[in-house]
Write an enzyme that holds these catalytic residues in place. Structure first.
Site, PDB file in Angstrom:
ATOM      1  N   HIS A  80      -0.775  -6.546  -6.069  1.00  0.00           N
ATOM      2  CA  HIS A  80       0.110  -5.531  -5.495  1.00  0.00           C
ATOM      3  C   HIS A  80       0.231  -5.769  -3.993  1.00  0.00           C
ATOM      4  CE1 HIS A  80      -2.273  -2.476  -3.279  1.00  0.00           C
ATOM      5  NE2 HIS A  80      -3.224  -2.615  -4.182  1.00  0.00           N
ATOM      6  N   ASP A  82       2.141  -3.674  -1.819  1.00  0.00           N
ATOM      7  CA  ASP A  82       2.329  -2.487  -0.996  1.00  0.00           C
ATOM      8  C   ASP A  82       0.970  -2.058  -0.459  1.00  0.00           C
ATOM      9  OD1 ASP A  82       1.362  -1.710  -3.501  1.00  0.00           O
ATOM     10  OD2 ASP A  82       2.380   0.225  -3.451  1.00  0.00           O
ATOM     11  N   ASP A 113      -6.706  -4.889   0.465  1.00  0.00           N
ATOM     12  CA  ASP A 113      -6.058  -4.140  -0.619  1.00  0.00           C
ATOM     13  C   ASP A 113      -4.549  -4.185  -0.486  1.00  0.00           C
ATOM     14  OD1 ASP A 113      -5.677  -2.448  -2.776  1.00  0.00           O
ATOM     15  OD2 ASP A 113      -6.083  -0.628  -1.648  1.00  0.00           O
ATOM     16  N   GLU A 147       0.442   1.372  -5.152  1.00  0.00           N
ATOM     17  CA  GLU A 147      -0.314   2.435  -4.495  1.00  0.00           C
ATOM     18  C   GLU A 147       0.119   3.842  -4.911  1.00  0.00           C
ATOM     19  OE1 GLU A 147      -2.957   2.271  -2.962  1.00  0.00           O
ATOM     20  OE2 GLU A 147      -3.143   0.309  -2.005  1.00  0.00           O
TER      21      GLU A 147
END
Length: 398
Positions: A80, A82, A113, A147
């Site tokens: 991911h 974002d 992250d 997220e």
């Protein structure tokens, strides 16, 4: 695993090391919070096109997709791209996007992250193609938004784009361990209603905030109701937000709402969680609702889903877990990996939790730095993870 293949992969990763780390710097520098990933998607897609991917496209939701190979076994490398928001800018000791590199660590929003896994995944697919290691496989890089709603991007990938993989590698931070599951969660809200009046005579009204206070206290004391699991651990709950409606600051609030993050272990789901809340004595004054996500993506695409994310765990003897162990040992000179689980939640809630597609996690960085002003990733792990990603399909062949 063939030692010659391992050596060739490692040599190629070493040759591309500078490009991998430059790519990391550049994608961290591009803001992508609030699911606004359009600019970073363009940058990643350009990299894949320059590297000669067989196919590069942006899916309907706006996620980045790159394909290498045309074999019958489909593997998705899920990263991911974002991030959460900046939060309090004054708490950052460096620019959250430019970040800094110090002591072999890259600091910046999304470093851990989860932009840290993207360069390794993208370059691993290129290396597999260059070394002719894609026989029998179709490998996808999938850079997505996660997220705001776990699993929504892969759910759409399967149902809208009609691409259903056989295996998934999730690049969320694992401290370079192999993760095979995590707890699920459900997002809920509780609302209390009151009656407004002028604050100078509160006895004329019915304060919705006061009605909420005993509910919050009872929620903070309800952990004895939650189930436990020897692998995933125990369920938990957090009041993550509180708000009220009032005509003015000199009026009694007539509505109060709290939002709950309820983490779920095996044996728990959205229905059992709601039933537990209804059992609280003060909940007679509250209304419990499960949250629903239907916010359009930056492309305007809608994919409505419940904000229920089931727990999941892949059997440690499953071929994908064993392939992960084999790939790790190949990249680390025979060293045995740690096989464990995440504390937080990932897209695995859809891949494995809902779609039952075998999934494991492997990524650089430590999840303790996720969503913090110290977001960071070790650069040697970013590079070394590339070897793991490139070797995994070879381990699956066994």
């Amino acid at each position: 695993m063939n030692k010659d293949v391992i050596q060739k992969v490692q040599a190629e990763v070493k040759r591309h090391e500078k490009a991998i780390l430059t790519f990391l710097d550049e994608i961290i520098a591009i803001p992508s919070f609030d699911s606004q990933i359009g600019d970073v998607v363009k940058r990643i897609n350009k990299e894949m096109k320059d590297l000669g991917f067989d196919e590069v496209f942006t899916d309907k939701m706006g996620n980045s997709v790159g394909r290498m190979g045309n074999g019958p076994v489909k593997i998705v490398f899920d990263s991911h791209i974002d991030t959460v928001g900046i939060a309090d800018r004054t708490q950052w000791k460096w620019d959250p996007f430019k970040g800094k590199t110090e002591g072999g660590i890259k600091y910046g929003l999304g470093a851990c992250d989860e932009k840290g896994s993207t360069p390794g995944m993208v370059y691993a697919l290129k290396i597999m193609k260059d070394l002719k290691l894609l026989d029998g496989f179709t490998c996808y890089y999938f850079g997505n938004m996660e997220e705001e709603c776990d699993g929504i991007a892969p759910n759409s990938f399967v149902e809208t784009e009609k691409i259903r993989p056989d295996h998934v590698i999730i690049g969320e931070p694992t401290c370079m361990r192999i993760y095979r599951g995590h707890r699920g969660r459900v997002e809920l809200k509780v609302t209390t209603k009151g009656r407004t009046c002028h604050a100078s005579a509160p006895e004329r009204g019915d304060n919705a905030v006061y009605k909420m206070m005993p509910i919050v206290k009872e929620i903070s004391e309800m952990s004895h109701l939650f189930k436990d699991d020897p692998f995933l651990g125990k369920g938990s709950v957090v009041v993550s937000k509180i708000e009220c409606k009032t005509p003015s600051l000199n009026a009694v609030p007539d509505e109060c709402t709290i939002y709950l993050d309820r983490r779920l272990t095996f044996g728990e789901n959205e229905e059992t969680s709601i039933a537990e809340l209804h059992s609280l004595p003060s909940m007679k004054n509250g209304k419990v609702e499960e949250l629903f996500y239907d916010t359009p993506s930056y492309t305007g695409f809608k994919f409505p889903v419940s904000k229920y994310y089931p727990p999941w765990a892949l059997d440690p003897k499953h071929p994908l877990v064993q392939a992960g162990v084999e790939a790790y040992k190949a990249a680390h000179g025979g060293k045995e990996p740690v096989v464990d689980k995440w504390v937080f939640s990932t897209n695995g809630t859809y891949w494995m939790g809902k779609a039952n597609i075998p999934s494991i996690g492997f990524g650089p960085g430590n999840e303790v730095y996720a969503h913090t002003v110290n977001d960071q990733v070790p650069l040697d792990e970013v590079v070394k993870a590339t070897e793991f990603y490139a070797l995994l399909p070879q381990a699956l062949k066994k």
